[in-house]
Design a protein around this motif. Sequence first.
Motif, short mmCIF file in Angstrom:
data_model
loop_
_atom_site.label_atom_id
_atom_site.label_comp_id
_atom_site.label_asym_id
_atom_site.label_seq_id
_atom_site.Cartn_x
_atom_site.Cartn_y
_atom_site.Cartn_z
N ARG A 255 0.84 -1.20 0.00
CA ARG A 255 0.00 0.00 0.00
C ARG A 255 0.87 1.25 0.00
N ASN A 256 1.92 1.23 0.81
CA ASN A 256 2.87 2.34 0.90
C ASN A 256 4.27 1.75 1.03
N THR A 257 5.25 2.62 1.11
CA THR A 257 6.62 2.19 1.41
C THR A 257 6.94 2.61 2.84
N LEU A 258 7.13 1.63 3.70
CA LEU A 258 7.43 1.93 5.11
C LEU A 258 8.89 2.38 5.21
N ASP A 259 9.08 3.62 5.59
CA ASP A 259 10.42 4.21 5.61
C ASP A 259 11.07 3.98 6.98
N LEU A 260 11.66 2.80 7.17
CA LEU A 260 12.31 2.51 8.45
C LEU A 260 13.60 3.30 8.63
N SER A 261 14.19 3.77 7.53
CA SER A 261 15.41 4.57 7.66
C SER A 261 15.14 5.89 8.37
N VAL A 262 13.86 6.27 8.43
CA VAL A 262 13.53 7.54 9.08
C VAL A 262 13.78 7.48 10.59
N ILE A 263 13.80 6.28 11.17
CA ILE A 263 13.97 6.17 12.63
C ILE A 263 15.33 6.71 13.06
N PRO A 264 16.46 6.21 12.52
CA PRO A 264 17.74 6.80 12.93
C PRO A 264 17.90 8.25 12.49
N VAL A 265 17.27 8.62 11.38
CA VAL A 265 17.35 10.02 10.94
C VAL A 265 16.65 10.92 11.95
N LEU A 266 15.43 10.54 12.34
CA LEU A 266 14.71 11.33 13.34
C LEU A 266 15.47 11.38 14.66
N ARG A 267 16.08 10.27 15.03
CA ARG A 267 16.80 10.21 16.31
C ARG A 267 17.92 11.24 16.33
N SER A 268 18.52 11.50 15.16
CA SER A 268 19.60 12.48 15.10
C SER A 268 19.09 13.92 15.02
N LEU A 269 17.85 14.10 14.56
CA LEU A 269 17.33 15.44 14.32
C LEU A 269 16.44 15.98 15.43
N THR A 270 15.68 15.08 16.09
CA THR A 270 14.66 15.55 17.02
C THR A 270 14.69 14.78 18.33
N HIS A 271 14.19 15.42 19.37
CA HIS A 271 14.10 14.77 20.68
C HIS A 271 12.77 14.05 20.86
N LEU A 272 11.84 14.17 19.90
CA LEU A 272 10.50 13.63 20.06
C LEU A 272 10.47 12.11 19.94
N PRO A 273 9.56 11.44 20.66
CA PRO A 273 9.42 9.99 20.54
C PRO A 273 8.91 9.58 19.16
N ILE A 274 9.19 8.32 18.80
CA ILE A 274 8.90 7.81 17.46
C ILE A 274 8.02 6.57 17.56
N MET A 275 6.98 6.52 16.74
CA MET A 275 6.11 5.35 16.61
C MET A 275 6.15 4.90 15.15
N VAL A 276 5.95 3.59 14.93
CA VAL A 276 5.89 3.06 13.57
C VAL A 276 4.59 2.29 13.40
N ASP A 277 3.92 2.50 12.27
CA ASP A 277 2.67 1.83 11.92
C ASP A 277 2.92 0.93 10.72
N PRO A 278 3.27 -0.36 10.96
CA PRO A 278 3.55 -1.25 9.83
C PRO A 278 2.29 -1.70 9.10
N SER A 279 1.12 -1.48 9.69
CA SER A 279 -0.13 -1.88 9.03
C SER A 279 -0.41 -1.00 7.82
N HIS A 280 -0.45 0.33 8.04
CA HIS A 280 -0.60 1.23 6.91
C HIS A 280 0.66 1.24 6.04
N GLY A 281 1.79 1.01 6.67
CA GLY A 281 3.05 1.06 5.94
C GLY A 281 3.18 0.01 4.86
#
Length: 352
Positions: A255-281
Amino acid sequence: MIIVMKSGTPEMEVERISREMMDWGLTPEKIIGKHKVVIGLVGETAELDPLQIKENSPWIEQVLRVEQPFKRVSREFRHNEPSEVAISTPNGRVYIGEAHPIAIVAGPCSVENEAMIIETARRVKAAGGQFLRGGAYKPRTSPYAFQGHGESALELLAAARAATGLGIITEVMDAADLDKIAEVADVIQVGARNMQNFSLLKRVGAQEKPVLLKRGMAATIEDWLMAAEYILAAGNPNVILCERGIRTFDRQYTRNTLDLSVIPVLRSLTHLPIMVDPSHGTGWADYVPSMAKAAIAAGTDALMIEVHPNPAKALSDGPQSLTPDQFDQLTQELAIFGQSVNRWPQVAVALS
């Protein structure tokens, strides 16, 4: 711009510097870390000389510029300190953040009827979930698709909350519905289609409930973080970022492309917590377990998984929904992955 105070700085000195920054036309925001206090300065800081600020007090250790266009969201703004979102539920307070166990959110795409939502909630809780997701108001691509039951569905979510003690996460589409949604929801979700609805972002930022901000289907990482900046700028610091897949070239098999690479990218850019939705992904239930495990390996703080007692008869998103039995099996497997990275409650796991 941020002012990093030395360890042991008196509170009176922190307040004095904050008042002085206000006199300069800036908005100071005090951030208390594990070892130090940081004062974030929001406003027109381009012409300020960091050395001039540092000379104001012997208790100032550093004055640093935040280079990113997103200021409050930036990891620099908290001097590399991660934030956490504390969510009050009937079963107790749940923390989402990189220093806490992985939180599990599960439930159907849409709330269909009372028996269905309460049965699903009980199975989610029994499998170890902390939150029930369920749509009362559903944004759909087609105007003829099921749009959710609206306010009556909120009453059913409240019943499921009372029956199980799970926290409730549900989506707001229209600012006019925000107050009644906030009466039931423990976390307000802003969906992918509304990620850049800036008036809605300001409204959810002005209320106190934590906000789950899903990534837009065609949003860049900077677009997404700037959307989160709107919420924080309106006064609400409790934002969780949810990766739910983006649109790329291949729509035939996922349905979509789940961008798991965004997790380490976000970790370096922001202090906010991260959730992943593999169902829609992914859009297909068969692919959800693999991507959920991969998300844990990549460092997610939470997972959102669609669960329905009879996916074949679901009014929306049935193909990507797990049955309760499949979800139960998956959480047992996820526990092994979570424990391997020290992100799971330490309980015995027995695979059937």
